[in-house]
Design an enzyme around this catalytic site. Structure first.
Site, PDB file in Angstrom:
ATOM      1  N   PRO A 263       0.814  -1.225   0.000  1.00  0.00           N
ATOM      2  CA  PRO A 263       0.000   0.000   0.000  1.00  0.00           C
ATOM      3  C   PRO A 263       0.846   1.273   0.000  1.00  0.00           C
ATOM      4  O   PRO A 263       1.857   1.349   0.690  1.00  0.00           O
ATOM      5  CB  PRO A 263      -0.773  -0.113   1.326  1.00  0.00           C
ATOM      6  CG  PRO A 263       0.104  -0.947   2.209  1.00  0.00           C
ATOM      7  CD  PRO A 263       0.819  -1.898   1.311  1.00  0.00           C
ATOM      8  N   GLY A 264       0.422   2.236  -0.767  1.00  0.00           N
ATOM      9  CA  GLY A 264       1.083   3.542  -0.748  1.00  0.00           C
ATOM     10  C   GLY A 264       0.079   4.596  -0.313  1.00  0.00           C
ATOM     11  O   GLY A 264       0.103   5.126   0.795  1.00  0.00           O
ATOM     12  N   CYS A 331       2.071  29.760 -15.779  1.00  0.00           N
ATOM     13  CA  CYS A 331       1.587  30.339 -17.028  1.00  0.00           C
ATOM     14  C   CYS A 331       0.861  29.331 -17.917  1.00  0.00           C
ATOM     15  O   CYS A 331       1.174  29.187 -19.077  1.00  0.00           O
ATOM     16  CB  CYS A 331       2.778  30.945 -17.763  1.00  0.00           C
ATOM     17  SG  CYS A 331       4.200  29.845 -17.789  1.00  0.00           S
ATOM     18  N   GLU A 332      -0.100  28.590 -17.349  1.00  0.00           N
ATOM     19  CA  GLU A 332      -0.908  27.666 -18.145  1.00  0.00           C
ATOM     20  C   GLU A 332      -2.320  27.651 -17.585  1.00  0.00           C
ATOM     21  O   GLU A 332      -2.508  27.650 -16.368  1.00  0.00           O
ATOM     22  CB  GLU A 332      -0.398  26.232 -18.036  1.00  0.00           C
ATOM     23  CG  GLU A 332       0.995  26.050 -18.489  1.00  0.00           C
ATOM     24  CD  GLU A 332       1.329  24.589 -18.759  1.00  0.00           C
ATOM     25  OE1 GLU A 332       0.398  23.784 -18.971  1.00  0.00           O
ATOM     26  OE2 GLU A 332       2.514  24.291 -18.749  1.00  0.00           O
TER      27      GLU A 332
HETATM   28  N1  LLP Z   1       3.030  -1.439  -5.981  1.00  0.00           N
HETATM   29  C1  LLP Z   1       3.310  -1.145  -7.263  1.00  0.00           C
HETATM   30  C2  LLP Z   1       4.044  -2.110  -8.076  1.00  0.00           C
HETATM   31  C3  LLP Z   1       2.885   0.078  -7.800  1.00  0.00           C
HETATM   32  O1  LLP Z   1       3.173   0.373  -9.056  1.00  0.00           O
HETATM   33  C4  LLP Z   1       2.177   0.999  -6.981  1.00  0.00           C
HETATM   34  C5  LLP Z   1       1.734   2.288  -7.508  1.00  0.00           C
HETATM   35  C6  LLP Z   1       1.917   0.636  -5.647  1.00  0.00           C
HETATM   36  C7  LLP Z   1       2.350  -0.595  -5.184  1.00  0.00           C
HETATM   37  C8  LLP Z   1       1.180   1.527  -4.679  1.00  0.00           C
HETATM   38  O2  LLP Z   1      -0.126   1.767  -5.069  1.00  0.00           O
HETATM   39  P1  LLP Z   1      -1.134   2.612  -4.142  1.00  0.00           P
HETATM   40  O3  LLP Z   1      -1.451   1.788  -2.946  1.00  0.00           O
HETATM   41  O4  LLP Z   1      -0.447   3.904  -3.763  1.00  0.00           O
HETATM   42  O5  LLP Z   1      -2.299   2.848  -5.017  1.00  0.00           O
HETATM   43  N2  LLP Z   1       0.708   9.099  -9.238  1.00  0.00           N
HETATM   44  C9  LLP Z   1      -0.537   8.378  -9.116  1.00  0.00           C
HETATM   45  C10 LLP Z   1      -0.371   7.021  -8.491  1.00  0.00           C
HETATM   46  C11 LLP Z   1       0.530   6.086  -9.279  1.00  0.00           C
HETATM   47  C12 LLP Z   1       0.722   4.764  -8.586  1.00  0.00           C
HETATM   48  C13 LLP Z   1       1.670   3.897  -9.336  1.00  0.00           C
HETATM   49  N3  LLP Z   1       1.955   2.663  -8.733  1.00  0.00           N
HETATM   50  C14 LLP Z   1      -1.563   9.224  -8.349  1.00  0.00           C
HETATM   51  O6  LLP Z   1      -1.242  10.353  -7.942  1.00  0.00           O
HETATM   52  O7  LLP Z   1      -2.699   8.786  -8.176  1.00  0.00           O
END
Ligand code: LLP
Length: 403
Positions: A263-264, A331-332
């Site tokens: 999880p992120g 500027c966008e």
């Molecule tokens: N594991 C892998 C292999 C991943 O590619 C990702 C996220 C995660 C875990 C974590 O996923 P999460 O639990 O955070 O959904 N910039 C984008 C999010 C891109 C996530 C890419 N990979 C945003 O701001 O929504």
């Protein structure tokens, strides 16, 4: 927002200027604990570093006992710097250069997930029987899930992972290489997923694959189910990892297989807000807008995905229409932080907060327009501490010849 919160935020804005990211140590630890309690074991949880790589954040997460998923040499270096031991670092199944894979071999990492042919070649060529490496293979299960097309990663046409039909050959090759220990099948379905059904379908694919691989003599031991659990950006309802984890556990009961998660967003999003000051108001075809000092260079999620985060006035937001758009200063015309907000009484000089930006906030900031990236502060024990200084003008040309 309580009175004390507002006072503290005003104090931060005065002391550090704006825009500034503000993280809550308590909130990020509470969210981590929800994952750990549901999993029953911190060793099943690997924070996806891409969501937030601030060293103070990573140190706090490290202290909870969970592991970390890193995608690049830079994320790995930050994880190590924050104190994660190698065996709690997972080199994730995202596109990697051969060099990054080679550096992962025999270096004691907990797991290296491979997801493309050149990564398998690099692992095979650098394998060291004296220092074996646990290997995962990322599968592309052909499932649509994610809050936005850019955030769907398990589709058949995605660039990540191997087709299920190709996995058996790759597994045999890895199993036949001394120093490589294929043990894990991995998926990451997408990001911002608001239902558990995609994981159920992914398990159908993974269980069938694991069945087939059992015959290879090197059985699959574990599934890495990636990240992706969504956060409701319109409310205070926290994501519920328990339903996901318990659902997975039920399906794996009796199979002898374990599972892990990466999880992120669901750990960090709620733990961060972006503090910004209103520069001026203007009418755009009858719709009032607030132009503030945070732009899409500081917070890109609306510009990239149309993501609507709650935006509130630190002094308190009036409820109800008329609504205003919140724009950045660059500027966008695409420099938008959010639209249609009840912030009509907000005046130039007032402070706003953009909520739930602890994940994919600062990490996606850029220096476009030669704007120094924001400061980051951490709330701890009722006070705050700067955990990254605002960039200076000198930082902007670091590494460039100045004469
Ligand atoms: N594991 C892998 C292999 C991943 O590619 C990702 C996220 C995660 C875990 C974590 O996923 P999460 O639990 O955070 O959904 N910039 C984008 C999010 C891109 C996530 C890419 N990979 C945003 O701001 O929504």
């Amino acid at each position: 927002m309580s009175r004390t919160d507002s006072d503290l935020l005003a104090e931060i804005a005065t002391a550090q200027g704006t825009p500034t990211y503000v993280y809550s140590a308590r909130s990020l630890e509470a969210a981590t604990l929800r994952w750990v309690e549901a999993a029953g074991d911190a060793e099943r949880i690997f924070f996806a570093a891409k969501a937030n790589t601030n060293l103070a954040v990573l140190r706090r997460l490290c202290g909870t006992g969970i592991g970390i998923e890193v995608a690049t040499a830079g994320e790995r270096a930050r994880a190590e710097r924050a104190g994660f031991p190698a065996d709690r670092i997972l080199l994730g199944g995202v596109p990697k250069s051969a060099d990054v894979v080679v550096q992962g071999m025999g270096s004691g990492l907990g797991l290296v997930v491979l997801q493309a042919g050149h990564e398998v070649d690099a692992a095979v060529s650098a394998a060291d029987p004296a220092h074996p490496t646990r290997i995962g293979v990322r599968v592309r299960p052909g499932i649509r899930a994610g809050a936005h097309p850019s955030l769907e990663t398990g589709r058949t046409d995605a660039k990540f992972g191997f087709e299920p039909a190709d996995v058996a050959d790759i597994w045999s090759r890895l199993a036949a290489t001394g120093g490589l220990e294929p043990e894990v099948l991995a998926v990451h379905l997408g990001s911002g997923i608001d239902s558990l059904e995609p994981w159920d379908r992914a398990l159908d694919v993974l269980l069938e694959l694991a069945d087939g691989l059992a015959a290879s003599g090197v059985p699959v031991r574990e599934f890495d189910l990636g990240g992706g659990l969504g956060v409701d950006y319109s409310s205070d309802v926290d994501p519920d990892p328990a339903a996901l984890i318990h659902g997975v556990d039920r399906r794996l009961l009796g199979t002898g297989l374990c599972s892990r998660f990466e999880p992120g967003r669901s750990i960090m999003a709620r733990a961060g807000l972006l503090l910004t000051r209103v520069l001026y108001r203007r009418e755009r075809e009858g719709t009032p807008a607030l132009v503030c000092d945070a732009g899409f260079t500081d917070f890109a999620r609306f510009a990239l995905y149309g993501a609507q985060h709650r935006i509130e006035a630190v002094a308190g937001s009036p409820a109800g229409p008329p609504t205003v758009d919140v724009l950045g200063p660059t500027c966008e015309s695409g420099d938008v932080i959010g639209t249609g907000r009840s912030l009509h009484d907000v005046q130039p000089g007032d402070l706003l907060v953009v909520r739930d930006v602890g994940a994919y906030g600062f990490v996606m900031a850029s220096n476009y327009n030669s704007r120094p990236r924001p400061a980051e502060v951490m709330l701890e024990n009722g006070d705050f501490r700067v955990v990254r200084e605002r960039e200076t003008l000198e930082d902007l040309w670091r590494g460039e010849p100045t004469t």
